[in-house]
Write an enzyme that holds these catalytic residues in place. Structure first.
Site, PDB file in Angstrom:
ATOM      1  N   ALA A 105      -0.883   4.750   1.111  1.00 46.58           N
ATOM      2  CA  ALA A 105       0.328   5.508   2.738  1.00 46.58           C
ATOM      3  C   ALA A 105       1.177   6.974   1.854  1.00 46.58           C
ATOM      4  O   ALA A 105       0.838   7.915   2.931  1.00 46.58           O
ATOM      5  CB  ALA A 105       1.849   4.375   2.894  1.00 46.58           C
ATOM      6  N   ASP A 149      -6.999   0.515   2.425  1.00 45.38           N
ATOM      7  CA  ASP A 149      -5.211   0.874   2.723  1.00 45.38           C
ATOM      8  C   ASP A 149      -5.616   2.180   2.983  1.00 45.38           C
ATOM      9  O   ASP A 149      -4.555   2.488   4.022  1.00 45.38           O
ATOM     10  CB  ASP A 149      -4.587   0.438   1.050  1.00 45.38           C
ATOM     11  CG  ASP A 149      -5.232   0.985  -0.123  1.00 45.38           C
ATOM     12  OD1 ASP A 149      -7.043   2.191   0.111  1.00 45.38           O
ATOM     13  OD2 ASP A 149      -5.161   1.066  -1.365  1.00 45.38           O
ATOM     14  N   GLY A 202       0.742  -0.637   0.043  1.00 53.87           N
ATOM     15  CA  GLY A 202       0.192   0.015   0.340  1.00 53.87           C
ATOM     16  C   GLY A 202       0.733   1.332   0.054  1.00 53.87           C
ATOM     17  O   GLY A 202       0.466   2.125   0.735  1.00 53.87           O
ATOM     18  N   SER A 203       1.808   1.483  -0.818  1.00 53.13           N
ATOM     19  CA  SER A 203       2.658   2.407  -1.475  1.00 53.13           C
ATOM     20  C   SER A 203       1.907   4.013  -1.232  1.00 53.13           C
ATOM     21  O   SER A 203       2.609   4.628  -1.210  1.00 53.13           O
ATOM     22  CB  SER A 203       3.772   2.359  -1.753  1.00 53.13           C
ATOM     23  OG  SER A 203       3.265   1.471  -3.080  1.00 53.13           O
ATOM     24  N   SER A 204       1.042   3.610  -2.254  1.00 56.34           N
ATOM     25  CA  SER A 204       0.664   4.596  -2.707  1.00 56.34           C
ATOM     26  C   SER A 204      -0.486   5.112  -1.809  1.00 56.34           C
ATOM     27  O   SER A 204      -0.393   6.481  -1.098  1.00 56.34           O
ATOM     28  CB  SER A 204      -0.718   4.422  -3.763  1.00 56.34           C
ATOM     29  OG  SER A 204       0.381   3.129  -5.034  1.00 56.34           O
TER      30      SER A 204
HETATM   31  O1  PMV Z   1      -3.775  -5.384  -3.691  1.00 53.69           O
HETATM   32  P1  PMV Z   1      -4.237  -4.784  -2.164  1.00 53.69           P
HETATM   33  O2  PMV Z   1      -3.293  -5.540  -1.508  1.00 53.69           O
HETATM   34  O3  PMV Z   1      -4.088  -3.389  -2.727  1.00 53.69           O
HETATM   35  O4  PMV Z   1      -5.833  -5.234  -2.231  1.00 53.69           O
HETATM   36  C1  PMV Z   1      -6.191  -5.075  -2.759  1.00 53.69           C
HETATM   37  C2  PMV Z   1      -8.732  -5.134  -2.069  1.00 53.69           C
HETATM   38  C3  PMV Z   1      -9.259  -4.672  -2.988  1.00 53.69           C
HETATM   39  O5  PMV Z   1     -10.668  -5.393  -2.209  1.00 53.69           O
HETATM   40  C4  PMV Z   1      -9.392  -5.762  -4.446  1.00 53.69           C
HETATM   41  C5  PMV Z   1      -9.314  -3.981  -3.174  1.00 53.69           C
HETATM   42  C6  PMV Z   1      -9.697  -2.560  -2.743  1.00 53.69           C
HETATM   43  O6  PMV Z   1      -9.590  -1.227  -2.470  1.00 53.69           O
HETATM   44  O7  PMV Z   1     -10.672  -2.820  -2.190  1.00 53.69           O
END
Ligand code: PMV
Length: 325
Positions: free
Chosen positions: A114, A155, A110-112
């Site tokens: 953060a 995120d 989740g760098s973007s």
């Molecule tokens: O791939 P990650 O860790 O960024 O997780 C995505 C999670 C999803 O539910 C598929 C997308 C979201 O924005 O919730």
């Protein structure tokens, strides 16, 4: 104020990925690895960005000329964040931004999100604009959607609030879960996932088979609520079983891959209670819950199968301003 440094943590989603995009709840936890953003005013009306870990030594445009020069993809979140903030508060001073990251951008931590949260906190402090967390979230979510078009914002919530959260979009529910311990193993598959593409794939599936996908999302919701209780009560074997159940549902959404399945099976064979992908699928990470006595064997088996164990702590602190001068 001459400069401000703010930092925000990366994240791992524990349960509820994909369903969360459609308004169902998920559980997410903040990592102990953070991204720092330093902002300061410039005399000239430029926007100058240095993001060495993204391979960008120095990028320069005129501030408020956001749409006029093509922005490198790596900087699209930062520029979108500045644009939202500057347009909302009618600002025009030149700005210098520098980022530093404790984790690799390829890990899917989740760098973007953060970077977006740290940037907005730093800007608010620099301009001495008082914002609530909800206001920061709203700005950040709009900026992220402008770049990425899709996503639940889970995120961003983890980066902003930290800890471990029960989350429903768009921060309609942000409930901190009180836990002392979260002994998960994290294993990187070696493949960088493309989250927006996977979200679109699930959307396509949902268009074709709405009833089937709705039923899957409802089961995921049950798992999320049950997992919250098990997390709070530290019922690890039960929580592991739920991870396996959530994983089966993700497989029905076609987001797992042969490589991910291989790593998951390896972990289970080596004695883990449960394992699942964490995130959109297609690659990135798997999370594993194993008895203390089996953790080493599980980690070894995963390494042999080509995975990379990443040492991170979950349930960590949310975003904060670290210093200003
Ligand atoms: O791939 P990650 O860790 O960024 O997780 C995505 C999670 C999803 O539910 C598929 C997308 C979201 O924005 O919730």
């Amino acid at each position: 104020m001459k400069y401000v440094v703010a930092a925000a943590p990366g994240k791992l989603i524990l349960f509820g990925e994909h369903a969360v995009v459609y308004g169902y709840p998920c559980l997410v936890s903040a990592l102990d690895q953070r991204i720092q953003v330093r902002v300061s005013f410039l005399k000239k009306d430029d926007l100058v960005i240095a993001a060495p870990q993204l391979g960008i030594k120095k990028f320069k445009i005129k501030i408020n000329a956001f749409g006029n020069k093509s922005i490198p993809k790596e900087l699209s979140f930062l520029v979108a964040g500045v644009k939202r903030f500057y347009q909302k508060y009618h600002l025009q001073k030149g700005l210098s931004i520098a980022t530093q990251c404790q984790f690799s951008f390829k890990f899917g931590f989740g760098s973007s999100s953060a970077v977006m949260i740290a940037l907005l906190l730093a800007l608010a402090k620099l301009y001495q604009i008082k914002l609530t967390k909800k206001q920061v979230f709203k700005l950040a979510y709009k900026a992220v959607l402008e770049v990425q078009k899709v996503g639940s914002g889970f995120d961003l919530a983890a980066a902003l609030w930290g800890g471990t959260l029960l989350y429903q979009k768009p921060a309609k529910l942000v409930k901190p879960i009180k836990i002392k311990n979260l002994p998960l193993l994290v294993c990187y598959s070696g493949i960088k996932a493309d989250t927006p593409t996977l979200i679109r794939q699930v959307l396509e599936l949902k268009r074709k088979k709405p009833q089937k996908i709705k039923a899957i999302f409802k089961k995921i919701r049950q798992i999320v609520f049950q997992a919250k209780t098990y997390l709070e009560k530290e019922k690890w074997p039960e929580l592991g079983k739920l991870m396996n159940e959530n994983q089966k549902l993700l497989q029905k959404l076609n987001v797992s891959t042969p490589l991910l399945n291989k790593l998951l099976n390896t972990a289970l064979k080596a004695g883990a209670w449960g394992a699942k992908i964490s995130g959109a699928g297609g690659g990135d990470n798997i999370i594993i819950l194993a008895p203390q006595a089996k953790r080493k064997a599980v980690a070894e088996a995963l390494k042999k199968a080509g995975g990379k164990i990443i040492k991170v702590k979950l349930n960590s602190q949310g975003a904060s301003c670290e210093s200003h001068f």
